[in-house]
Write a protein that holds these residues in place. Structure first.
Motif, PDB file in Angstrom:
ATOM      1  N   ALA A 225       0.693  -1.152  -0.003  1.00  0.00           N
ATOM      2  CA  ALA A 225       0.012   0.093  -0.070  1.00  0.00           C
ATOM      3  C   ALA A 225       0.983   1.334  -0.035  1.00  0.00           C
ATOM      4  O   ALA A 225       1.760   1.182   0.539  1.00  0.00           O
ATOM      5  N   TYR A 226       0.102   2.442  -0.413  1.00  0.00           N
ATOM      6  CA  TYR A 226       1.263   3.728  -0.380  1.00  0.00           C
ATOM      7  C   TYR A 226       1.115   4.131   1.205  1.00  0.00           C
ATOM      8  O   TYR A 226       0.287   3.680   1.780  1.00  0.00           O
ATOM      9  N   GLY A 227       2.041   4.778   1.592  1.00  0.00           N
ATOM     10  CA  GLY A 227       2.125   4.868   2.835  1.00  0.00           C
ATOM     11  C   GLY A 227       3.081   4.158   3.675  1.00  0.00           C
ATOM     12  O   GLY A 227       3.096   4.083   5.104  1.00  0.00           O
ATOM     13  N   THR A 228       3.868   3.327   3.069  1.00  0.00           N
ATOM     14  CA  THR A 228       4.597   2.361   3.648  1.00  0.00           C
ATOM     15  C   THR A 228       6.240   2.655   3.460  1.00  0.00           C
ATOM     16  O   THR A 228       7.029   1.815   3.242  1.00  0.00           O
ATOM     17  N   LEU A 229       6.436   3.823   3.346  1.00  0.00           N
ATOM     18  CA  LEU A 229       7.952   4.278   3.386  1.00  0.00           C
ATOM     19  C   LEU A 229       8.569   3.905   4.707  1.00  0.00           C
ATOM     20  O   LEU A 229       8.082   3.778   5.737  1.00  0.00           O
ATOM     21  N   PRO A 230      10.184   3.434   4.577  1.00  0.00           N
ATOM     22  CA  PRO A 230      10.788   3.168   5.863  1.00  0.00           C
ATOM     23  C   PRO A 230      10.858   4.126   6.552  1.00  0.00           C
ATOM     24  O   PRO A 230      11.079   5.294   6.166  1.00  0.00           O
ATOM     25  N   ARG A 231      11.201   3.919   7.792  1.00  0.00           N
ATOM     26  CA  ARG A 231      11.771   4.940   8.920  1.00  0.00           C
ATOM     27  C   ARG A 231      13.115   5.414   8.478  1.00  0.00           C
ATOM     28  O   ARG A 231      13.919   4.791   7.840  1.00  0.00           O
ATOM     29  N   GLY A 232      13.400   6.691   8.507  1.00  0.00           N
ATOM     30  CA  GLY A 232      14.517   7.511   8.379  1.00  0.00           C
ATOM     31  C   GLY A 232      14.274   8.143   6.785  1.00  0.00           C
ATOM     32  O   GLY A 232      15.013   8.746   6.413  1.00  0.00           O
ATOM     33  N   THR A 233      13.044   7.947   5.885  1.00  0.00           N
ATOM     34  CA  THR A 233      13.048   8.529   4.806  1.00  0.00           C
ATOM     35  C   THR A 233      12.725  10.108   5.170  1.00  0.00           C
ATOM     36  O   THR A 233      12.113  10.319   6.019  1.00  0.00           O
ATOM     37  N   ASP A 234      13.516  10.678   4.250  1.00  0.00           N
ATOM     38  CA  ASP A 234      13.466  12.277   4.394  1.00  0.00           C
ATOM     39  C   ASP A 234      12.076  12.874   3.786  1.00  0.00           C
ATOM     40  O   ASP A 234      12.156  13.332   2.495  1.00  0.00           O
ATOM     41  N   VAL A 235      10.951  12.627   4.314  1.00  0.00           N
ATOM     42  CA  VAL A 235       9.821  13.010   3.827  1.00  0.00           C
ATOM     43  C   VAL A 235       9.791  14.505   3.515  1.00  0.00           C
ATOM     44  O   VAL A 235       9.192  14.934   2.627  1.00  0.00           O
ATOM     45  N   ALA A 236      10.358  15.512   4.459  1.00  0.00           N
ATOM     46  CA  ALA A 236      10.242  16.747   4.145  1.00  0.00           C
ATOM     47  C   ALA A 236      10.721  17.096   2.729  1.00  0.00           C
ATOM     48  O   ALA A 236      10.340  17.996   1.994  1.00  0.00           O
ATOM     49  N   ALA A 237      11.844  16.638   2.413  1.00  0.00           N
ATOM     50  CA  ALA A 237      12.513  16.801   0.984  1.00  0.00           C
ATOM     51  C   ALA A 237      11.787  16.155  -0.164  1.00  0.00           C
ATOM     52  O   ALA A 237      11.745  17.159  -1.019  1.00  0.00           O
ATOM     53  N   ILE A 238      11.060  15.168   0.309  1.00  0.00           N
ATOM     54  CA  ILE A 238      10.195  14.832  -0.878  1.00  0.00           C
ATOM     55  C   ILE A 238       9.025  15.692  -1.164  1.00  0.00           C
ATOM     56  O   ILE A 238       8.597  15.934  -2.281  1.00  0.00           O
ATOM     57  N   LEU A 239       8.375  16.097  -0.197  1.00  0.00           N
ATOM     58  CA  LEU A 239       7.249  16.850  -0.165  1.00  0.00           C
ATOM     59  C   LEU A 239       7.642  18.267  -0.606  1.00  0.00           C
ATOM     60  O   LEU A 239       6.779  18.935  -1.246  1.00  0.00           O
ATOM     61  N   ALA A 240       8.772  18.725  -0.406  1.00  0.00           N
ATOM     62  CA  ALA A 240       9.206  20.126  -0.845  1.00  0.00           C
ATOM     63  C   ALA A 240       9.145  20.040  -2.468  1.00  0.00           C
ATOM     64  O   ALA A 240       9.289  21.233  -3.050  1.00  0.00           O
TER      65      ALA A 240
END
Length: 581
Positions: A558-573
């Motif tokens: 499913a979407y929303g299963t990125l592993p811990r430590g993923t730089d989410v802020a950089a992706i959403l930017a």
């Protein structure tokens, strides 16, 4: 006794000089109270620049079309305007209507569209999103056109069907130079001319195609429409077609059985003498989505057509058109996922729940970032293919070989991902997304189409197998493209090595087993290609998240299963907030 308001019981009511009814001497009035204030709702997603997308801008620069950036933003502001949103909505609410006869009983077979459809078409053609790129000698013209279509099709995708077919018909028509000399400049025009008259008397042309029939669908070799040579050099067609979109187009490429086999024909709606070619529309399809666009069942009866390419080689003649429309199908899915992502992020950046904005909630951030990675992978691949088209047109044989395999991979995978992607994005809006006013239901209804049109998933998967078996130059070009990212990510390197080993075993594989596993192989090839492009061109946060979840075992289904430590802020930017002018 209880007296109802407005009763005429004596002594209980009296009328004032102004005529209002009073109870007990007091005027009877409605005094509405404010039961609630509307808060915690996002502002309308209008008046913003759809082209405010670093993935698009970087791709334009990388693929040789930086000259188009200013025009892309100008188009982006129009695409994000309230006017454009209204056009898209009205074109789908007021669906096309078939008129088989005029008031006097003459057969006319015309389809009426809402004015909003024509407004959308006018912008698309004027902006060069139809055939104009083929008339340009400027390097990067096809990349610019792809980026423009990516932006404009976020408004409404039904009208992009004839826009795409007009773009795609030109390389097919070039197999018959005499016909190309007559029609190509008009197909490459930036004028949307709605007149029903001979094609050569118009300022610009729109093209369509008719391949499938009731009994065969994608198996076009089972077509029964017959074509008989005529002494004047034309052919006369008799038969039917099952799905022919945009039936008010000026020209169609049609497949029919000639004496030497299945052949390709150019069929105009209006003949050179001004008479109407026989094009009897039996009905319009009542479709799941794509409702602004008419899809017809036409019948041919002594219908005039001109041969395109050699007789008996119809599939080969039309294959260039099919390749370009497959590219546009994948491009449309990339645009559809981007539109859904922007909707989801806009909503969650303004909507609060449980004490914070949704976009700041860790689990929601995981979902949104995963969607953003998927969207960036799709857009990056499509711009790479657009660059290959551009360079291939200008004589680069290696790029043409790369396109042969990569287009089928993109058509299969990006289109397959769209329905699930839009469903997840809709879920980010919750019930608000399920309401028609949000625009998300239309995106959802549109999502399956691109995977079906121009050959559904199995057709494209089998096409990949065919290319792997018969076109070693395409396989070599794919491998060379992937090899350019070697050493950039261990997970990508491992996936490439495993894929190469499996590809090396294909010549000895059992044909039935190979076909049974075709989708698995095609999916892996598409993911490896996307991963290679992201490792080379995207920020480490995006490429790393993709490789971890699509090439390794770091994510779920499913979407929303990125592993811990993923730089989410950089992706959403990479998906800027909506800004208004």
């Amino acid at each position: 006794m209880t007296v109802a308001p407005g009763s005429t019981t004596a002594g209980s009511t009296r009328r004032s000089s102004s005529g209002s009814t009073r109870l007990g001497g007091e005027p009877v009035r409605s005094r509405p109270a404010v039961t609630h204030a509307v808060t915690n709702q996002p502002p309308p997603l209008v008046d913003y620049d759809v082209a405010d997308d670093p993935v698009l801008e970087e791709g334009l620069r990388r693929e040789g079309a930086a000259f188009y950036i200013d025009d892309l933003h100008r188009l982006g502001w129009l695409a994000g305007s309230e006017q454009a949103a209204r056009w898209g909505d009205l074109a789908n609410r007021h669906v096309p209507e078939l008129r088989t006869h005029d008031r006097y009983g003459n057969r006319i077979d015309e389809v009426d569209f809402h004015p909003s459809w024509h407004a959308l078409m006018d912008v698309a053609v004027r902006e060069g999103l139809a055939g104009a790129a083929w008339g340009s000698r400027r390097p990067g013209a096809h990349v610019a056109r792809a980026a423009g279509l990516h932006v404009w099709s976020t408004v409404e995708q039904g009208h992009t069907c004839p826009v795409s077919m007009t773009y795609a018909v030109i390389p097919a028509l070039r197999t018959e130079p005499e016909l190309a000399a007559v029609y190509e400049k008009l197909l490459a025009s930036r004028v949307y001319d709605r007149a029903m008259c001979p094609p050569t008397g118009k300022l610009g042309l729109i093209a369509g195609m008719g391949m499938t029939e009731k009994q065969g669908g994608s198996d076009v070799r089972s077509n029964t429409t017959a074509a008989v040579p005529h002494p004047d050099g034309s052919y006369r067609l008799r038969g039917h077609k099952w799905f022919t979109s945009a039936p008010m187009s000026d020209l169609f490429l049609v497949l029919a059985q000639a004496p030497s086999g299945l052949s390709c024909y150019l069929v105009p709606r209006v003949l050179p003498d001004g008479s109407r070619n026989t094009f009897r529309i039996q009905r319009l399809k009542d479709k799941l989505g794509n409702r602004s666009n008419a899809s017809a069942e036409p019948e041919f009866d002594d219908t005039v057509g001109w041969l395109v390419g050699p007789e008996g080689r119809g599939v080969r003649s039309i294959i260039e058109m099919v390749a370009m429309t497959r590219f546009d199908s994948a491009l449309g899915s990339a645009a559809g996922t981007r539109a859904a992502l922007v909707q989801a992020l806009h909503h969650t950046r303004h909507r609060s729940a449980f004490g914070a904005l949704l976009v700041d909630k860790p689990l929601m951030r995981n979902v949104l970032a995963d969607l953003a990675v998927e969207s960036e992978a799709a857009t990056t691949l499509m711009l790479r293919l657009a660059g290959a088209i551009d360079r291939g047109v200008r004589g680069d044989a290696g790029e043409r070989a790369f396109l042969r395999l990569a287009t089928a991979l993109a058509k299969f995978w990006i289109c397959k991902r769209q329905p699930g992607f839009v469903a997840e994005a809709l879920e980010c809006l919750g019930g608000n997304g399920y309401a028609e006013e949000s625009g998300m239901p239309r995106l959802y209804r549109e999502a399956p189409l691109n995977s079906i049109w121009e050959g559904a998933g199995n057709v494209n998967a089998l096409d990949v197998l065919r290319a792997l078996d018969r076109e070693p130059a395409a396989v070599a070009a794919f491998d060379a493209e992937v090899a350019r990212s070697a050493g950039g990510d261990d997970r990508l390197d491992a996936a490439v090595a495993a894929l190469r080993a499996d590809l090396a075993d294909l010549p000895t594989a059992d044909p039935g087993e190979l076909e049974f596993g075709a989708r698995t192989l095609v999916e892996r090839m598409a993911l490896v290609l996307q991963g290679a492009l992201l490792v080379r061109h995207a920020p480490p946060a995006v490429a790393g998240a993709f490789c971890a979840t699509r090439l390794a075992t770091g994510g779920g289904r499913a979407y929303g299963t990125l592993p811990r430590g993923t730089d989410v802020a950089a992706i959403l930017a990479r998906v800027p907030p909506v800004t208004r002018g």
